[in-house]
Scaffold this motif. Structure first.
Motif, PDB file in Angstrom:
ATOM      1  N   TYR A   1     -12.101  -2.750   4.822  1.00  9.93           N
ATOM      2  CA  TYR A   1     -10.417  -2.086   5.214  1.00  9.93           C
ATOM      3  C   TYR A   1     -10.247  -1.905   7.040  1.00  9.93           C
ATOM      4  N   ARG A   2     -10.613  -1.256   6.968  1.00  8.71           N
ATOM      5  CA  ARG A   2     -11.389  -0.909   8.760  1.00  8.71           C
ATOM      6  C   ARG A   2     -11.292  -2.087   9.297  1.00  8.71           C
ATOM      7  N   THR A   3     -12.164  -2.766   9.073  1.00 10.46           N
ATOM      8  CA  THR A   3     -12.336  -4.135   9.946  1.00 10.46           C
ATOM      9  C   THR A   3     -10.707  -4.822  10.067  1.00 10.46           C
ATOM     10  N   LEU A   4     -10.156  -5.133   8.621  1.00  9.43           N
ATOM     11  CA  LEU A   4      -9.162  -5.652   8.289  1.00  9.43           C
ATOM     12  C   LEU A   4      -8.066  -5.283   8.495  1.00  9.43           C
TER      13      LEU A   4
ATOM     14  N   ASN B   1      -6.279   1.055  -7.570  1.00  9.56           N
ATOM     15  CA  ASN B   1      -7.290  -0.426  -7.120  1.00  9.56           C
ATOM     16  C   ASN B   1      -7.593  -0.373  -6.116  1.00  9.56           C
ATOM     17  N   PRO B   2      -8.524   0.115  -5.839  1.00 13.33           N
ATOM     18  CA  PRO B   2      -8.601   0.043  -3.714  1.00 13.33           C
ATOM     19  C   PRO B   2      -8.722  -1.488  -3.753  1.00 13.33           C
ATOM     20  N   ALA B   3      -9.510  -2.305  -4.718  1.00  8.89           N
ATOM     21  CA  ALA B   3     -10.170  -3.601  -4.082  1.00  8.89           C
ATOM     22  C   ALA B   3      -8.851  -4.526  -4.447  1.00  8.89           C
ATOM     23  N   GLU B   4      -7.515  -3.999  -5.237  1.00 12.42           N
ATOM     24  CA  GLU B   4      -6.898  -5.045  -5.146  1.00 12.42           C
ATOM     25  C   GLU B   4      -6.262  -4.205  -3.433  1.00 12.42           C
TER      26      GLU B   4
ATOM     27  N   VAL C   1       5.529  -5.162   5.278  1.00 12.35           N
ATOM     28  CA  VAL C   1       5.063  -5.510   4.039  1.00 12.35           C
ATOM     29  C   VAL C   1       4.533  -4.189   3.976  1.00 12.35           C
ATOM     30  N   LEU C   2       4.319  -3.421   2.895  1.00 16.35           N
ATOM     31  CA  LEU C   2       4.275  -2.090   2.449  1.00 16.35           C
ATOM     32  C   LEU C   2       3.400  -2.314   1.032  1.00 16.35           C
ATOM     33  N   ILE C   3       2.636  -2.024   1.378  1.00 13.23           N
ATOM     34  CA  ILE C   3       1.331  -2.007   0.169  1.00 13.23           C
ATOM     35  C   ILE C   3       1.178  -0.329  -0.217  1.00 13.23           C
ATOM     36  N   SER C   4       1.528  -0.414  -1.247  1.00 11.97           N
ATOM     37  CA  SER C   4       1.140   1.152  -1.885  1.00 11.97           C
ATOM     38  C   SER C   4      -0.078   1.541  -3.282  1.00 11.97           C
ATOM     39  N   GLN C   5      -0.260   2.585  -3.134  1.00 16.46           N
ATOM     40  CA  GLN C   5      -1.276   2.681  -3.712  1.00 16.46           C
ATOM     41  C   GLN C   5      -1.238   2.529  -5.523  1.00 16.46           C
ATOM     42  N   GLU C   6      -0.053   2.866  -5.949  1.00 11.17           N
ATOM     43  CA  GLU C   6       0.130   2.699  -6.714  1.00 11.17           C
ATOM     44  C   GLU C   6       1.377   2.037  -7.452  1.00 11.17           C
ATOM     45  N   LEU C   7       1.743   0.774  -7.849  1.00 14.38           N
ATOM     46  CA  LEU C   7       3.360   0.372  -7.985  1.00 14.38           C
ATOM     47  C   LEU C   7       4.543   1.692  -8.480  1.00 14.38           C
ATOM     48  N   ASP C   8       3.995   1.774  -9.710  1.00 12.29           N
ATOM     49  CA  ASP C   8       5.015   2.341  -9.737  1.00 12.29           C
ATOM     50  C   ASP C   8       4.957   3.616  -9.693  1.00 12.29           C
TER      51      ASP C   8
END
Length: 330
Positions: free
Chosen positions: A118-121, A89-92, A51-58
């Motif tokens: 985020y670090r704990t995750l 959106n960092p929360a997302e 899974v690659l989680i980006s900062q902003e989709l597009d």
């Protein structure tokens, strides 16, 4: 009576034939299941899900990261799932990491956001055997496997050298950061300061945040120029800062301000060709994605990884911007 016996006999033969046919089909399917792994060298292929989680989709930068990661995933027999918030959106990003861990992804590539939870995750994922690699921005203090991206301290130093060369060691500078709290922005500024501080007559008079927004980059630049009319050099450390600074300079002081940008958006390159931007520091997002997945493959093969893997940067100026833009700006 004889006809009834005859009919009953035919029915029994039909039932027997049907049972034999069904048994044959089941055996054929079973043989196919047993033979299929042999066609793959005797090993059942287990495709790893990354899974690659980006900062902003597009965002063009993150689409380039995705493309590099996809190419590497195809080369190593992995599947890549690309996701991210539609707007920054960092929360997302945190929620998407939570979902990836719950879904038991085989590995996760993420951008650091400098957040304790985020670090704990990240640590939770690593404890569950899900390797995590940070891309573009690190998450210091976490147990992430490795960081892949620009050496931001060195990028900041390079920016300092470009400004020193243009300024001749004296003048006033205004700086824009994408997000002041972001680790990559902080390190770029740190590297930049380390070079500028060697020149007593060269001073940073203002540092502001554009919040990774062209509109805010233009607004903050305009306020800087009005508050500090002596500014002759503008430096932006995120992709949208260059276009925003160009817009503000056009409104406030069309002549006499030199702009130094970051990344290679088409508008930034056009600004260089038009002599509105001196130069920009270009990162390699495609390489970030490709190397991150390649490193995951090494990890799955049992190899140890280096804690940081830095991708190259390049300087784009009027001599290298293309479309016949060579020559100096006067």
């Amino acid at each position: 009576m004889s006809n009834r016996k005859w009919n009953l006999g035919i029915l029994l033969l039909f039932i027997l034939f049907a049972c034999l046919l069904l048994s044959f089909l089941l055996s054929a399917l079973r043989i196919r299941e047993l033979v299929q792994p042999l066609k793959s060298g005797g090993v059942v292929i287990d495709t790893r899900h990354v899974v690659l989680i980006s900062q902003e989709l597009d965002n063009p930068f993150w689409r380039a990261v995705e493309q590099g990661a996809k190419e590497a995933a195809a080369a190593y027999g992995m599947t890549l799932e690309y996701m991210g918030p539609f707007r920054i959106n960092p929360a997302e990003q945190i929620k998407l990491l939570e979902k990836s861990i719950a879904a038991k992804a085989d590995a996760v590539l993420i951008q650091g956001i400098n957040d304790p939870y985020y670090r704990t995750l990240i640590d939770k994922a690593m404890n569950q055997g899900i390797p995590v690699i940070t891309v573009d921005t690190d998450e210091p203090g976490s147990r992430r496997l490795s960081y892949v991206g620009t050496d931001n301290l060195e990028a900041g130093k390079k920016m300092g050298e470009l400004v020193v060369q243009a300024a001749g060691g004296q003048g006033s500078i205004g700086v824009l950061l994408g997000k002041a709290e972001a680790d990559n922005q902080r390190m770029r500024l740190e590297g930049f300061r380390s070079v500028i501080s060697r020149y007593p007559e060269l001073a940073i008079v203002d540092v502001r945040s554009s919040n990774i927004s062209r509109l805010q980059a233009a607004g903050q630049t305009e306020e800087m120029l009005l508050s500090h009319p002596q500014i002759r050099y503008l430096v932006g450390f995120s992709a949208l800062d260059g276009p925003g600074m160009m817009e503000a300079v056009e409104r406030v002081i069309p002549q006499g301000v030199s702009i130094f940008a970051f990344d290679d958006l088409e508008e930034t390159k056009e600004g260089i060709r038009q002599c509105r931007i001196v130069s920009t520091i270009v990162q390699q997002p495609h390489e970030m994605g490709y190397h991150a997945v390649s490193m995951l493959n090494d990890y799955f093969q049992g190899n140890n990884l280096q804690r940081q893997h830095y991708t190259a940067i390049a300087v784009l100026d009027r001599n290298t911007a293309g479309n016949g833009a060579g020559g100096s700006c006067r």
